[in-house]
Design a protein around this motif. Structure first.
Motif, PDB file in Angstrom:
ATOM      1  N   ALA A 181      -1.694  19.048  57.468  1.00 63.04           N
ATOM      2  CA  ALA A 181      -1.517  20.480  57.242  1.00 63.04           C
ATOM      3  C   ALA A 181      -1.391  20.735  55.750  1.00 63.04           C
ATOM      4  O   ALA A 181      -0.965  19.858  54.982  1.00 63.04           O
ATOM      5  CB  ALA A 181      -0.280  21.006  57.980  1.00 63.04           C
ATOM      6  N   ASP A 222       9.074  33.984  65.512  1.00 62.47           N
ATOM      7  CA  ASP A 222       9.059  32.709  66.222  1.00 62.47           C
ATOM      8  C   ASP A 222       9.614  32.838  67.640  1.00 62.47           C
ATOM      9  O   ASP A 222       9.866  31.840  68.312  1.00 62.47           O
ATOM     10  CB  ASP A 222       9.843  31.652  65.448  1.00 62.47           C
ATOM     11  CG  ASP A 222      11.266  32.106  65.119  1.00 62.47           C
ATOM     12  OD1 ASP A 222      11.734  33.103  65.703  1.00 62.47           O
ATOM     13  OD2 ASP A 222      11.905  31.465  64.261  1.00 62.47           O
ATOM     14  N   ASN A 280      -3.306  31.875  66.274  1.00 59.43           N
ATOM     15  CA  ASN A 280      -3.856  30.746  65.528  1.00 59.43           C
ATOM     16  C   ASN A 280      -4.201  31.090  64.088  1.00 59.43           C
ATOM     17  O   ASN A 280      -4.891  30.335  63.410  1.00 59.43           O
ATOM     18  CB  ASN A 280      -5.106  30.207  66.239  1.00 59.43           C
ATOM     19  CG  ASN A 280      -4.791  29.658  67.606  1.00 59.43           C
ATOM     20  OD1 ASN A 280      -3.741  29.057  67.804  1.00 59.43           O
ATOM     21  ND2 ASN A 280      -5.670  29.883  68.567  1.00 59.43           N
ATOM     22  N   ASN A 281      -3.745  32.260  63.629  1.00 56.60           N
ATOM     23  CA  ASN A 281      -4.001  32.696  62.254  1.00 56.60           C
ATOM     24  C   ASN A 281      -5.486  32.828  61.934  1.00 56.60           C
ATOM     25  O   ASN A 281      -5.894  32.711  60.773  1.00 56.60           O
ATOM     26  CB  ASN A 281      -3.339  31.749  61.248  1.00 56.60           C
ATOM     27  CG  ASN A 281      -2.070  32.332  60.663  1.00 56.60           C
ATOM     28  OD1 ASN A 281      -1.970  33.550  60.481  1.00 56.60           O
ATOM     29  ND2 ASN A 281      -1.107  31.494  60.354  1.00 56.60           N
ATOM     30  N   GLU A 297      -4.282  23.465  59.466  1.00 54.46           N
ATOM     31  CA  GLU A 297      -3.759  22.357  60.254  1.00 54.46           C
ATOM     32  C   GLU A 297      -4.873  21.718  61.065  1.00 54.46           C
ATOM     33  O   GLU A 297      -5.703  22.413  61.668  1.00 54.46           O
ATOM     34  CB  GLU A 297      -2.664  22.853  61.202  1.00 54.46           C
ATOM     35  CG  GLU A 297      -2.021  21.735  62.032  1.00 54.46           C
ATOM     36  CD  GLU A 297      -0.992  22.268  63.000  1.00 54.46           C
ATOM     37  OE1 GLU A 297       0.141  21.757  63.013  1.00 54.46           O
ATOM     38  OE2 GLU A 297      -1.327  23.207  63.763  1.00 54.46           O
ATOM     39  N   TYR A 348       5.712  28.639  59.613  1.00 50.22           N
ATOM     40  CA  TYR A 348       5.146  27.398  60.150  1.00 50.22           C
ATOM     41  C   TYR A 348       6.241  26.350  60.283  1.00 50.22           C
ATOM     42  O   TYR A 348       6.852  25.944  59.286  1.00 50.22           O
ATOM     43  CB  TYR A 348       4.031  26.882  59.231  1.00 50.22           C
ATOM     44  CG  TYR A 348       3.370  25.605  59.703  1.00 50.22           C
ATOM     45  CD1 TYR A 348       2.451  25.619  60.751  1.00 50.22           C
ATOM     46  CD2 TYR A 348       3.650  24.386  59.093  1.00 50.22           C
ATOM     47  CE1 TYR A 348       1.834  24.447  61.185  1.00 50.22           C
ATOM     48  CE2 TYR A 348       3.035  23.211  59.506  1.00 50.22           C
ATOM     49  CZ  TYR A 348       2.135  23.246  60.548  1.00 50.22           C
ATOM     50  OH  TYR A 348       1.534  22.082  60.976  1.00 50.22           O
ATOM     51  N   LYS A 349       6.500  25.931  61.508  1.00 48.78           N
ATOM     52  CA  LYS A 349       7.437  24.855  61.815  1.00 48.78           C
ATOM     53  C   LYS A 349       8.775  25.009  61.098  1.00 48.78           C
ATOM     54  O   LYS A 349       9.265  24.078  60.438  1.00 48.78           O
ATOM     55  CB  LYS A 349       6.806  23.497  61.493  1.00 48.78           C
ATOM     56  CG  LYS A 349       5.647  23.146  62.428  1.00 48.78           C
ATOM     57  CD  LYS A 349       5.135  21.739  62.197  1.00 48.78           C
ATOM     58  CE  LYS A 349       4.048  21.393  63.220  1.00 48.78           C
ATOM     59  NZ  LYS A 349       3.526  20.008  63.044  1.00 48.78           N
ATOM     60  N   SER A 383       6.315  38.351  60.780  1.00 43.68           N
ATOM     61  CA  SER A 383       6.061  37.174  61.614  1.00 43.68           C
ATOM     62  C   SER A 383       7.267  36.950  62.511  1.00 43.68           C
ATOM     63  O   SER A 383       8.387  37.338  62.170  1.00 43.68           O
ATOM     64  CB  SER A 383       5.835  35.924  60.751  1.00 43.68           C
ATOM     65  OG  SER A 383       4.692  36.049  59.936  1.00 43.68           O
ATOM     66  N   MET A 438      -2.939  25.964  66.419  1.00 43.78           N
ATOM     67  CA  MET A 438      -3.792  26.373  65.298  1.00 43.78           C
ATOM     68  C   MET A 438      -5.253  26.411  65.755  1.00 43.78           C
ATOM     69  O   MET A 438      -5.595  25.955  66.839  1.00 43.78           O
ATOM     70  CB  MET A 438      -3.632  25.415  64.110  1.00 43.78           C
ATOM     71  CG  MET A 438      -2.223  25.389  63.538  1.00 43.78           C
ATOM     72  SD  MET A 438      -1.696  26.995  62.907  1.00 43.78           S
ATOM     73  CE  MET A 438      -2.785  27.156  61.495  1.00 43.78           C
ATOM     74  N   VAL A 476      -1.609  28.626  56.642  1.00 43.53           N
ATOM     75  CA  VAL A 476      -1.447  27.186  56.812  1.00 43.53           C
ATOM     76  C   VAL A 476      -2.677  26.634  57.513  1.00 43.53           C
ATOM     77  O   VAL A 476      -3.062  27.111  58.594  1.00 43.53           O
ATOM     78  CB  VAL A 476      -0.173  26.846  57.613  1.00 43.53           C
ATOM     79  CG1 VAL A 476      -0.150  25.364  57.974  1.00 43.53           C
ATOM     80  CG2 VAL A 476       1.073  27.200  56.798  1.00 43.53           C
TER      81      VAL A 476
END
Length: 424
Positions: A225, A121, A30-31, A220, A169-170, A119, A1, A218
């Motif tokens: 977060a 992953d 990192n958005n 963080e 996110y995660k 998006s 992030m 998100v």
């Protein structure tokens, strides 16, 4: 992030010179609109200069491509369906999958049902289209799950269509469903597509304000977060475990002079130590310290986390971006404004960067800002407190998607072609 303000400039300067980075979501790794790549990205291009290839697309769309190694993903409005498309970094289409139906054009040519960004992953790609379909596919194009959010949560009632980009996110996928019939945040398990939780997002907004066109992010820092949700008169933070509201920024649409035509389109800039909250209609822009933010944050309430509040000149559509200690705001009149990140004090302005109609958000890569105008007019800018125009150029296409940077190339998604910009 994103990294803290004090370390950002040093970290970027020390980045490996040939680091190749994926671009897994709308605003990058990192958005925050930044690429860590230091490959020699061109500062200038044209139809005949520094175009590695261009790929004819099956239809228009405004979603920014997400990129993982040799795979590029985006949605498009096809002749018979809303499509999820995978293109290789060689410029060849790998596959197209119909994932939705029923295109809705926004203001004729402003946008359509392929406006949300995908998006990824690295194993799956997650896509949302304007008919409410949320879906996951593997890199070979096999569907893994699909959710009809209209069927599950209710019919959309929004003037210019649904354009919300989900945030990954995660292992969780967060989606905002915010329109005149519903104001809700939903968390899905990214592996199965099952709902983890849903939470109402309260507002007393009126008129057009419940029509929300922003996307969530998100925030963080360390082991903390939160989900940042913007629109319908407020910007709010929510617990990732259950959606419980943690704080909200108020008076974005001032009650004393309430604007019934207020609607949020520009999404916030979210970094560890600074969140920049835009509004609309030439209104306020607010700097928030997310580490101290709490409760209802009112104007100049530094005890609750407000750092500064600029009374006018908010961006209309593009997101703000932070480079070093300077926040850049790209206005609808095409002027690029620069502000001190710590104080909100204006430090500079670059006039008429591209054209007077633009929808893409600026991206920072290889020491320069890249801005893209809707009519194909583009520019690279040196992001100093007093910004400097480096080059201005034009490509023959219509552009409403933000640039993406990966593998030593700048990818520009037009309505007719996907353009790969780089050194051949």
């Amino acid at each position: 992030m994103p990294r803290p303000l004090a370390a950002l400039t040093l970290t970027l300067a020390a980045a490996a010179p040939l680091l190749a980075d994926n671009w897994p979501q709308w605003r990058g790794p990192n958005n925050d609109g930044h690429s860590a790549e230091k490959a020699a990205l061109p500062a200038k291009w044209s139809e005949t200069e520094n175009v590695v290839w261009k790929c004819k697309l099956p239809g228009p769309g405004a979603g920014t491509p997400c990129i993982w190694k040799e795979h590029i993903f985006f949605t498009a409005v096809g002749e018979k369906a809303l499509l999820l498309v995978c293109v290789g970094t060689d410029g060849a289409v790998k596959w197209e999958k119909p994932i939705g139906t029923g295109n809705k054009a926004a203001r004729n040519d402003e946008g359509n049902s392929a406006s949300a960004s995908c998006s990824t992953d690295g194993e799956r790609v997650y896509a949302f289209v304007g008919d409410g379909t949320l879906a996951a596919y593997d890199f070979a194009g096999a569907e893994k799950w699909k959710v009809d959010t209209v069927k599950e949560y209710g019919k959309f009632e929004i003037q210019f269509g649904a354009h919300w980009s989900p945030v990954l996110y995660k292992g969780k996928l967060y989606v905002t469903l915010m329109h005149r019939k519903l104001q809700q945040v939903v968390c899905f398990d990214a592996k199965t597509g099952k709902e983890e939780w849903k939470a109402d997002r309260g507002s007393d907004g009126k008129g057009e304000s419940p029509d929300v066109y922003t996307s969530p992010f998100v925030w963080e820092k360390g082991d903390k977060a939160a989900l940042i949700v913007h629109g319908n008169d407020y910007c709010t933070a929510h617990d990732l475990k259950d959606g419980k509201e943690l704080w909200r920024v108020t008076e974005l649409n001032p009650k004393a002079k309430y604007n019934m035509a207020w609607r949020a389109v520009s999404s916030p800039l979210v970094t560890p130590d600074l969140i920049v909250v835009p509004s609309c209609k030439n209104g306020v822009t607010v700097g928030i310290d997310p580490n101290t933010a709490k409760g209802d944050i009112t104007p100049d309430d530094q005890k609750k986390g407000e750092l500064w509040r600029i009374p006018k000149d908010t961006p209309d559509v593009p997101c703000p971006i932070l480079v070093g200690d300077t926040v850049f705001v790209w206005k609808e009149n095409s002027n690029l404004l620069a502000y001190e990140a710590k104080t909100g004090k204006k430090s500079g302005e670059l006039l008429k960067v591209t054209n007077e109609r633009h929808r893409a958000s600026p991206v920072y890569a290889d020491g320069k800002l890249i801005v893209v105008g809707r009519d194909g007019t583009m520019a690279t800018v040196e992001p100093k407190p007093e910004p400097v125009l480096l080059n201005k150029m034009k490509l023959p296409d219509t552009f409403t998607a933000s640039p993406a940077v990966s593998g030593g190339r700048i990818y520009l998604r037009g309505w007719n072609h996907l353009w790969a910009i780089g050194t051949k």
